[in-house]
Scaffold this motif. Sequence first.
Motif, mmCIF file in Angstrom:
data_model
loop_
_atom_site.group_PDB
_atom_site.id
_atom_site.type_symbol
_atom_site.label_atom_id
_atom_site.label_comp_id
_atom_site.label_asym_id
_atom_site.label_seq_id
_atom_site.Cartn_x
_atom_site.Cartn_y
_atom_site.Cartn_z
ATOM 1 N N GLY A 48 1.414 1.613 -7.761
ATOM 2 C CA GLY A 48 1.695 2.095 -6.401
ATOM 3 C C GLY A 48 2.629 3.404 -6.720
ATOM 4 O O GLY A 48 3.313 3.687 -5.381
ATOM 5 N N PHE A 49 2.586 3.958 -7.879
ATOM 6 C CA PHE A 49 3.728 5.241 -8.189
ATOM 7 C C PHE A 49 2.925 6.475 -8.271
ATOM 8 O O PHE A 49 1.954 6.432 -8.852
ATOM 9 N N ASN A 50 3.411 7.360 -7.845
ATOM 10 C CA ASN A 50 2.622 8.901 -7.915
ATOM 11 C C ASN A 50 3.941 9.484 -9.087
ATOM 12 O O ASN A 50 5.016 9.589 -8.567
ATOM 13 N N VAL A 51 3.590 9.810 -10.037
ATOM 14 C CA VAL A 51 4.340 10.008 -11.232
ATOM 15 C C VAL A 51 4.509 11.507 -11.269
ATOM 16 O O VAL A 51 3.314 12.334 -11.478
ATOM 17 N N PRO A 110 2.419 8.908 -21.543
ATOM 18 C CA PRO A 110 1.126 8.673 -21.976
ATOM 19 C C PRO A 110 0.071 8.422 -20.882
ATOM 20 O O PRO A 110 0.597 7.837 -19.896
ATOM 21 N N GLU A 111 -1.246 8.623 -21.024
ATOM 22 C CA GLU A 111 -2.131 8.610 -20.185
ATOM 23 C C GLU A 111 -2.126 7.088 -19.837
ATOM 24 O O GLU A 111 -2.532 6.990 -18.557
ATOM 25 N N ALA A 112 -2.111 6.263 -20.714
ATOM 26 C CA ALA A 112 -2.132 4.674 -20.304
ATOM 27 C C ALA A 112 -1.080 4.358 -19.353
ATOM 28 O O ALA A 112 -1.276 3.464 -18.528
ATOM 29 N N VAL A 113 0.058 4.890 -19.507
ATOM 30 C CA VAL A 113 1.332 4.684 -18.679
ATOM 31 C C VAL A 113 1.178 5.192 -17.420
ATOM 32 O O VAL A 113 1.424 4.674 -16.233
ATOM 33 N N LEU A 114 0.389 6.301 -17.248
ATOM 34 C CA LEU A 114 0.239 7.308 -16.041
ATOM 35 C C LEU A 114 -0.730 6.277 -15.096
ATOM 36 O O LEU A 114 -0.665 6.085 -13.959
ATOM 37 N N ALA A 115 -1.952 5.682 -15.913
ATOM 38 C CA ALA A 115 -2.771 4.821 -15.089
ATOM 39 C C ALA A 115 -2.344 3.824 -14.425
ATOM 40 O O ALA A 115 -2.375 3.411 -13.393
ATOM 41 N N ALA A 116 -1.134 2.863 -15.538
ATOM 42 C CA ALA A 116 -0.613 1.873 -14.833
ATOM 43 C C ALA A 116 0.234 2.101 -13.927
ATOM 44 O O ALA A 116 0.223 1.208 -12.868
ATOM 45 N N MET A 117 1.039 3.063 -13.959
ATOM 46 C CA MET A 117 1.658 3.384 -12.621
ATOM 47 C C MET A 117 1.148 3.747 -11.476
ATOM 48 O O MET A 117 1.528 3.045 -10.463
ATOM 49 N N LYS A 118 0.069 4.433 -11.416
ATOM 50 C CA LYS A 118 -0.734 4.732 -10.475
ATOM 51 C C LYS A 118 -1.290 3.375 -9.797
ATOM 52 O O LYS A 118 -1.391 3.145 -8.565
ATOM 53 N N GLY A 172 0.953 -1.045 -0.058
ATOM 54 C CA GLY A 172 0.007 -0.069 0.029
ATOM 55 C C GLY A 172 0.757 1.404 0.174
ATOM 56 O O GLY A 172 0.256 2.501 0.003
ATOM 57 N N ARG A 173 2.103 1.181 -0.100
ATOM 58 C CA ARG A 173 2.893 2.432 -0.169
ATOM 59 C C ARG A 173 2.760 3.018 -1.500
ATOM 60 O O ARG A 173 2.689 2.360 -2.339
ATOM 61 N N ILE A 174 2.896 4.278 -1.481
ATOM 62 C CA ILE A 174 2.847 5.159 -2.508
ATOM 63 C C ILE A 174 4.371 5.536 -2.881
ATOM 64 O O ILE A 174 5.005 6.178 -1.983
ATOM 65 N N VAL A 175 5.049 5.162 -4.018
ATOM 66 C CA VAL A 175 6.410 5.528 -4.297
ATOM 67 C C VAL A 175 6.420 6.685 -5.177
ATOM 68 O O VAL A 175 5.799 6.828 -6.056
ATOM 69 N N GLU A 176 7.290 7.713 -4.828
ATOM 70 C CA GLU A 176 7.253 9.042 -5.686
ATOM 71 C C GLU A 176 8.192 8.703 -7.050
ATOM 72 O O GLU A 176 9.466 8.348 -6.610
ATOM 73 N N PHE A 177 7.881 9.015 -8.261
ATOM 74 C CA PHE A 177 8.706 8.497 -9.185
ATOM 75 C C PHE A 177 8.824 9.698 -9.998
ATOM 76 O O PHE A 177 7.739 10.446 -10.351
ATOM 77 N N PHE A 178 10.045 10.255 -10.229
ATOM 78 C CA PHE A 178 10.081 11.594 -11.170
ATOM 79 C C PHE A 178 10.789 11.099 -12.340
ATOM 80 O O PHE A 178 11.751 10.535 -12.718
ATOM 81 N N THR A 179 9.920 11.818 -13.441
ATOM 82 C CA THR A 179 10.287 11.388 -14.939
ATOM 83 C C THR A 179 10.585 12.760 -15.729
ATOM 84 O O THR A 179 10.076 13.694 -15.276
ATOM 85 N N ALA A 180 11.729 12.558 -16.615
ATOM 86 C CA ALA A 180 11.630 13.598 -17.578
ATOM 87 C C ALA A 180 11.585 13.311 -18.977
ATOM 88 O O ALA A 180 11.034 12.059 -19.121
#
Length: 545
Positions: free
Chosen positions: A325-328, A314-322, A301-309
């Motif tokens: 357990g990742f906040n992009v 893409p929308e689909a990738v953001l949804a899959a990362m969320k 249940g932990r949320i891991v902060e992921f910083f990307t450049a």
Amino acid sequence: MADNGNPFTRDLDKVQANYTPLSPLSFLARAAAVFPEHTAIVHGRQRVSYAEFYARSRRLASALAARGIGKNDTVTVMLSNTPPMLEAHYGVPMTGAVLHSLNTRLDAAVLAFQLDHAESKVVITDREFAPVMKEALALAKVSPLVIDYDDLEFPQTGELLGEIGYEDFVASGDPDFAWQLPADEWDAISLNYTSGTTGNPKGVVYHHRGAYLLAQANVLTASMARHPVYLWTLPMFHCNGWCFPWSLSLVAGTHVCLRWVRAKQIWEALAEEGVTHLCGAPIVMSTVLNAPDEEKRDLDGRIVEFFTAAAPPPEAVLAAMKEAGFNVTHLYGLTEVYGPAVVNDWKREWDDRPAAEQAALKARQGVRYVALEDLAVLDPQTMQPVPADGETLGEVMFRGNVVMKGYLKNPEATAEAFSGGWFHSGDLGVMHEDGYIQLKDRSKDIIISGGENISSIEVEDVLFKHRDVMAAAVVARPDDKWGETPCAFVELRPGASVGAEEIIEFCRERLARFKVPRHVVFTELPKTSTGKIQKFVLREMARKV
């Protein structure tokens, strides 16, 4: 000149008691004093406390000084994300010298150019890279002291090239070495070379002040509380790891080294080390998301902060990362601005927007870092701001303390980059009404078809929406009739089977006809060591399609 008649300037001088040059070196000294037993570095089974980290960095500085290394000498390292790379970020500048990190994926000729251009006095090299470094050192005109790093946690079989091993070298130094802060915070702290896709790379010079400020800004931007755990998926040779080697000492965080960016090791570190933050290009997200199910781990249940450049996810990738357990958070910057200097600062009220609208907002590069004084989208001819209408193209420009000193031994390029009082990024973008910028393309990547400008990013965003597309890049292909037309290079998901016509039809349903790719090539996309797609390679390939 001070006005001695003014009470606010008379007898109110900068003295040792009230002024110290800013340098990130002070962060490690404080962390070691306050949290000496806290784990600073994890590398395989190895655990290094802050007291040990500080002592080893001082030993390295002492050993370098004993070899005559001092102010403005260049110490070059050819290292992966291992403890010596972290120690070099402190030990090298503790002597007044300049840290030069080599990109581990470059060829021998480019490495030799950098060694000569930087006038390297010392080279610390990992055995893994012995073959290419042996060739580079033979090609180079300089004759540096060569030190071999033999990673006992992950043993390598490469040839030993130097006269001494890293551990013996460090052991020869004094753990109580009396290092000094720079006399001037404008002194150089590091040297980073650009990719050099159109000629020899340019050497970007960072100063202590900028590194200090960007490191602090990272902590604020990433909302790093005390003792974060940071996983090194971003190469430390890339913009000095976006200055995070210095940031972590500010909050006495733990560096989890990752010698190779592989899915299984990433998931193991996430689960077993309690990772809270990591950074990387979109390719790292793909590595994480596309890992076999048996390699993925439960994050409880932990949320891991992921910083990307690089390109916006893409929308689909953001949804899959969320869901994983990742906040992009989307960042943007360049080597010339110490890495990230722009952040998509998310507003809570956007959480209630529809998913598609949220994805569009997340795709924007954002607003300036707290350490950056000014960020603008200007007409490069008039140097005036473009309208904040989200449509008018201009060049993204930076101004402030986290802009490089300039390019080493290249006054012409420095003057051109700083013309008009701004650093010219070469990136084209728009300014939205709310002050958030959004990139539309590199100036060299805009496709001009029949007199119409086509943003390659816009076409790529559509391609990414196709369920079978894992990665995509669009470049200009010469065309006798239109001048240029879009050519799409597509990397499919494992097991996917789709033809070019289906991809083209998919685009036709979502783009103006002149923006639709005329050609689709299915291939593995060529990438840099930091995961950025090499469009200059694709442009050459497109000419042959």
